[in-house]
Design an enzyme around this catalytic site. Structure first.
Site, PDB file in Angstrom:
ATOM      1  N   ASP A  30       0.854  -1.187   0.000  1.00  0.00           N
ATOM      2  CA  ASP A  30       0.000   0.000   0.000  1.00  0.00           C
ATOM      3  C   ASP A  30       0.891   1.239   0.000  1.00  0.00           C
ATOM      4  OD1 ASP A  30      -3.221   0.523   0.954  1.00  0.00           O
ATOM      5  OD2 ASP A  30      -1.807   2.199   1.087  1.00  0.00           O
ATOM      6  N   HIS A  46     -11.447  -7.199 -12.887  1.00  0.00           N
ATOM      7  CA  HIS A  46     -12.014  -5.953 -12.344  1.00  0.00           C
ATOM      8  C   HIS A  46     -13.407  -6.231 -11.801  1.00  0.00           C
ATOM      9  CE1 HIS A  46     -12.642  -1.582 -11.965  1.00  0.00           C
ATOM     10  NE2 HIS A  46     -13.896  -1.897 -12.245  1.00  0.00           N
ATOM     11  N   HIS A  98     -12.224  -1.244  -7.126  1.00  0.00           N
ATOM     12  CA  HIS A  98     -11.755  -2.536  -7.666  1.00  0.00           C
ATOM     13  C   HIS A  98     -11.424  -3.321  -6.400  1.00  0.00           C
ATOM     14  CE1 HIS A  98      -8.972  -4.817 -10.692  1.00  0.00           C
ATOM     15  NE2 HIS A  98      -9.039  -5.529  -9.560  1.00  0.00           N
ATOM     16  N   HIS A 100     -10.277  -5.231  -3.178  1.00  0.00           N
ATOM     17  CA  HIS A 100      -8.929  -5.472  -2.679  1.00  0.00           C
ATOM     18  C   HIS A 100      -9.009  -5.829  -1.210  1.00  0.00           C
ATOM     19  CE1 HIS A 100      -9.954  -1.191  -2.467  1.00  0.00           C
ATOM     20  NE2 HIS A 100      -9.314  -1.178  -1.310  1.00  0.00           N
ATOM     21  N   HIS A 102      -6.914  -5.700   2.274  1.00  0.00           N
ATOM     22  CA  HIS A 102      -5.781  -5.131   3.010  1.00  0.00           C
ATOM     23  C   HIS A 102      -5.243  -6.202   3.959  1.00  0.00           C
ATOM     24  CE1 HIS A 102      -6.858  -0.748   2.248  1.00  0.00           C
ATOM     25  NE2 HIS A 102      -8.028  -1.313   2.028  1.00  0.00           N
TER      26      HIS A 102
END
Ligand code: AMP
Ligand code: ZN
Length: 114
Positions: A30, A46, A98, A100, A102
């Site tokens: 990140d 996507h 999109h 994701h 973490h």
């Protein structure tokens, strides 16, 4: 998808610090880390938000969690533990449309929300 920053990273149109990549996913650091370890694991397909995940995407989602474990073991933070967060939509504050995941670790993390 045109104008999607993570698609641009996937297509190598903009640089990133890639941690892992295969045909289905990419993982990179990140740009604004919230912890010593802050990796984003992103499907190459996507998909805008978690709510858009369809039945046919289930193997991608399973693969994401397998990838997270692989990275945690390889980078030696599996034993200390880590947190996985995925934001969905407006109330979560999702900024990049999109999906994701973490992956946060490398220190004792702060208060849990849940
Ligand atoms: P979210 O709020 O869940 O949508 O998280 C988006 C994340 O993407 C944030 O933590 C940003 O710091 C990160 N981010 C945005 N642009 C980039 C980039 N070019 N490279 C790496 N991370 C990025
Ligand atoms: Zn995209």
């Amino acid at each position: 998808m045109k104008d999607c920053i993570f698609c641009k990273i996937i297509n190598k149109e903009i640089p990133s610090e890639i941690v892992y990549e295969d045909e289905k996913v990419i993982a990179f650091n990140d740009i604004n880390p919230a912890a010593p370890i802050h990796i984003l694991v992103v499907p190459k397909k996507h998909i805008e938000t978690l709510i858009d995940i369809s039945d046919e995407d289930s193997s991608i989602i399973a693969h994401i969690y397998q990838t997270i474990n692989k990275i945690a073991i390889e980078r030696k933070f599996a034993n200390n533990g880590f947190r996985v967060i995925a934001n969905c939509g407006k109330d979560s504050g999702q900024e990049v449309m999109h999906i994701h995941f973490h992956v946060l670790g490398g220190k004792k993390l702060g208060d849990k929300i849940v």
